[in-house]
Design a protein around this motif. Sequence first.
Motif, short mmCIF file in Angstrom:
data_model
loop_
_atom_site.label_atom_id
_atom_site.label_comp_id
_atom_site.label_asym_id
_atom_site.label_seq_id
_atom_site.Cartn_x
_atom_site.Cartn_y
_atom_site.Cartn_z
N THR A 118 0.84 -1.21 0.00
CA THR A 118 0.00 0.00 0.00
C THR A 118 0.87 1.26 0.00
O THR A 118 1.65 1.48 0.92
N ASN A 127 -4.19 -1.12 6.69
CA ASN A 127 -3.56 -2.21 5.92
C ASN A 127 -4.09 -3.57 6.35
O ASN A 127 -4.25 -4.46 5.51
N SER A 154 3.18 -2.03 4.13
CA SER A 154 2.86 -0.61 4.02
C SER A 154 4.14 0.10 3.62
O SER A 154 5.13 0.03 4.34
N GLU A 207 2.35 3.18 8.88
CA GLU A 207 1.18 4.04 8.60
C GLU A 207 1.30 5.35 9.36
O GLU A 207 1.01 6.44 8.82
#
Length: 442
Positions: A118, A127, A154, A207
């Motif tokens: 991602t 995620n 991620s 993230e």
Amino acid sequence: MNLVMIGTGYVGLTTGVGFATLGHQVACVDIDAGKVARLDRGEVPFYEPGLQEALKHVQEKGRILFTSDLKSVIGGAEVVMIAVGTPPKSSGEADLTALFAVADQIGSVLDHEAVIATKSTVPVGTNRIVLARVREAMRAAGREELTSLINIVSIPEFLREGSAFEDFLQPDRLVIGSDDRVAAQITERLHRDIIAPRVMTSLESAELIKYAANAFLATKISFINEIANLADRVGADVRHVAEGLGHDHRIGPHFLKAGVGYGGSCFPKDVSALEQISGAHGYAFKLLSAVIEVNNRQREMFFKRLVEELGGVRGRRVAVWGLAFKAQTDDIRESAGIEIAQRLHATGAELCVYDPQAMNNARAVLSPHVEFAPTAMDAAEGADALVVLTEWPEFREVSFSTLHDRMLEPRIFDGRNHLADLHLENQGFIYRGVGLGSYASA
Ligand code: UGA
């Protein structure tokens, strides 16, 4: 390696072209068939220096293709990367509709071991949901036995519009977040030729790093804008204060340019999203709320001063130089230039605008009564005031004596301090910047 990139916005396209440049085989997927057709013809649909040439190069080498049909390219993909938009909802929360739709779609067609990666900026915890949705869609498609071979990483992006391609090739760091060692290693292999420190971490930390980076940079900007407002009142020059701060290695010289505040598709969205994420976890992130408030106030104050100094703008002719949210892009999302132009128009000013790249995008959002000039000089013709809102280099290169003659009143309001070092007062202009001490109380 074989990579599928989903989403061909400025992040997806730049990254896709970047990986192809590094020698990987890349298939870019986008639901917008018109965009796919343009990309297939070698046309980059937005302005990003260096990208057009790089795309041409990898197309000639046969290392990139564009399609709307994910199923036709997923076979053999070792990494499926997601770079679709996560625009803000009115609450500030990120809208994950496109991301989840892509996750479901990947799961419905994926029939072999692969890493989902991602790139899109997503709230902490997303995620895991993406992975669960991919696996769920695989189960629904009768491929339960493969679900344990699918994992997620991620890999947040730190590309700046205007230098995105360069930033891809020479990043300050790579962040790879995953629970799965093999998935992280495959991702690392994809980035093998990129020289940069690696931060190998968990999904949640990766993230959060993305939001924290943008929020910290936005904080620096709001901080220097506060200093600028004070500098105006005490008769100091914020540029010198920033220079004095920036030499301290612990502070650094970047993101200390005062002005009308930050804009663009990232900072406003990500700072609000982080505030929202915090709130949702029961934590009031006070500093962030202040960063947002300061940024909003910055535009407001600039506009008010402009109106006050002109003694009202109704019926006055005002030129705006710069509509893109910053130089080297045609992006007008959350742009100070657009917002201030809209407010000037709504308050009754006769408006003439110019931007070297963003005119087409601006036409779509500004009133048809706003005039668009072919050059910066034409925009300023007969103006009572000139407002500078994007730091395009060409604005420094005009003949200021001609500009002086062509304006009705030689007044410049510079929301970026872009012309501050040109000492335009010495050429007969009334010049106002941000934080240059111009508003010191007697
Ligand atoms: C930003 C980050 O810099 C990237 O690292 C990140 O990947 C990207 O967001 C993203 O999340 O996708 P970008 O939005 O392209 O990149 O633009 P910046 O160069 O960071 O500028 C953001 C805004 O801050 C602009 O309006 C700029 O004019 C303003 N700014 C920047 C200042 O007002 N003062 C400064 O000193 C620097």
